[in-house]
Design an enzyme around this catalytic site. Structure first.
Site, PDB file in Angstrom:
ATOM      1  N   CYS A 134       0.844  -1.202   0.000  1.00  0.00           N
ATOM      2  CA  CYS A 134       0.000   0.000   0.000  1.00  0.00           C
ATOM      3  C   CYS A 134       0.878   1.250   0.000  1.00  0.00           C
ATOM      4  O   CYS A 134       1.329   1.703   1.061  1.00  0.00           O
ATOM      5  CB  CYS A 134      -0.938  -0.007   1.202  1.00  0.00           C
ATOM      6  SG  CYS A 134      -2.007   1.436   1.243  1.00  0.00           S
ATOM      7  N   CYS A 137      -0.622   4.163   2.029  1.00  0.00           N
ATOM      8  CA  CYS A 137      -0.511   4.031   3.488  1.00  0.00           C
ATOM      9  C   CYS A 137       0.927   4.273   3.951  1.00  0.00           C
ATOM     10  O   CYS A 137       1.157   4.902   4.985  1.00  0.00           O
ATOM     11  CB  CYS A 137      -0.905   2.637   3.957  1.00  0.00           C
ATOM     12  SG  CYS A 137      -2.296   1.905   3.112  1.00  0.00           S
ATOM     13  N   ASP A 138       1.906   3.746   3.215  1.00  0.00           N
ATOM     14  CA  ASP A 138       3.278   3.699   3.735  1.00  0.00           C
ATOM     15  C   ASP A 138       4.273   4.608   3.015  1.00  0.00           C
ATOM     16  O   ASP A 138       5.420   4.746   3.465  1.00  0.00           O
ATOM     17  CB  ASP A 138       3.809   2.252   3.656  1.00  0.00           C
ATOM     18  CG  ASP A 138       2.987   1.316   4.532  1.00  0.00           C
ATOM     19  OD1 ASP A 138       2.431   1.802   5.535  1.00  0.00           O
ATOM     20  OD2 ASP A 138       2.904   0.125   4.215  1.00  0.00           O
TER      21      ASP A 138
END
Ligand code: NAP
Length: 313
Positions: A134, A137-138
């Protein structure tokens, strides 16, 4: 005591939310069950620029709009419900989750798909330590660092572009020398100075001490091996369907995607499948919501037909 509905939708992503809207508006008592939060995978997409009517919109924002829309109606939502047992074969479908037991005359499966794993040494054990599926997200953890993205489809190329916002360098590693992603995205990749293409190559192993520090790659044309120093790796090599708890009851294609007809019907009476979890020629948010609309209407027709039969008897 079980919770009874006319139609239960498994999965609260764009397909499921759309199905709930159409089912509810057809006059049937509808609920959505999701293993996690309502919104689905596109909440993790960086930017969506091919959903008609929105030139550019964050995945999260679009899904929030979908959910806000269905919140105007009396559609019950059950997030964070893991399915323990499910019977789709009986006329009354039964679903047991950790918290509840549900019964429904019809079920619409909209459980989506997840990123496939590379299946190499160092992958699973380093998830969260440099291996991520992701970028949204990261990505921020890789400010001014070096990352690798693996794959040649829309996901890999879009996420590689997104990662250039944070990382100082992005290797895009693909096993062939041509991409299958849309041309418009390929053009952006080719003109981005932070992206270095590593073509005709596969990743053989991921190395880490406390965190990922390098990968072994192999050129598939000349078999030459090399090591790349990186801080993170994002595999985007396609999808596999989320069918674990009910797949054995359904007809699937050889990759495990659910087979349906054009009305989203599966091989089981009263069971429909929509979005990324079904065998479909195009996996997009817009095709998912379109599948949902068809299934919502078809499920309500199915239920009304059952009721007519019962009245005639
Ligand atoms: P995909 O289109 O199936 O592409 C997977 C890529 O990974 C392919 O390039 C494939 O190589 C490569 N690959 C597969 N297995 C591999 C392995 N074991 N090792 C190395 N490489 C491997 O998957 P996706 O990009 O995740 O997209 C999934 C679906 O969502 C697609 O239908 C896509 O169009 C859609 N999507 C659309 C958008 C958008 O429209 N904005 C964004 C994201 C996703 P080969 O090419 O050699 O097979």
């Amino acid at each position: 005591m079980s919770k009874n509905f006319d139609c239960i939708i498994l999965g609260g992503g764009p397909a499921g939310l759309s199905a709930s809207l159409y089912a509810y508006r057809s006059g049937i008592k509808t609920a959505i069950i999701d293993i996690s939060a309502i919104g689905g995978t596109p909440t993790n997409y960086c930017e969506i620029d091919n959903y008609l009517g929105f030139n550019k919109i964050q995945g999260f924002e679009l899904c929030e709009k979908f959910e806000n829309h269905i919140d105007e109606f009396n559609i019950e939502k059950f997030p964070y419900e893991e399915i323990e047992k499910i019977d789709l074969t009986s006329p009354i479908k039964k679903i047991k989750t950790i918290n509840h037991e549900f019964c429904a005359k019809s079920v619409i499966i909209a459980t989506g798909a997840r990123n496939k794993k590379l299946g190499i040494k160092g992958e699973i054990e380093n998830i969260g330590k440099g291996v991520s599926y992701c970028a949204v997200c990261d990505g921020a953890f890789y400010k001014d660092k070096i990352v690798a993205v693996v794959g040649g489809g829309n996901s890999a190329l879009e996420e590689a572009l997104y990662l250039t916002k944070h990382a100082k360098k992005v290797y895009l590693i693909h096993r062939r020398d041509t991409f299958r992603a849309d041309k418009i995205i390929q053009d952006k990749i080719f003109s981005n100075k932070k992206i270095e293409l590593v073509l005709d190559s596969t990743v053989e192993e991921i190395f880490a001490d406390k965190k990922v520090n390098s990968i072994a790659i192999k050129n598939v044309k000349n078999n030459k091996k090399a090591k790349l120093n990186i801080d993170g790796i994002f595999p985007y090599i396609g999808l596999e369907p989320n069918i674990e708890s009910f797949g054995a009851q359904l007809k699937l294609d050889k990759s495990g995607f659910i087979l349906t007809d054009e009305t989203m019907k599966t091989n089981l009476e009263g069971v429909f499948a929509i979005g990324d979890v079904r065998k479909t020629p195009l996996r997009q948010v817009i095709t998912a919501v379109s599948d949902g609309a068809i299934a919502g209407v078809e499920a309500s027709k199915y239920i009304m037909n059952l009721e007519n039969v019962a009245i005639r008897k």
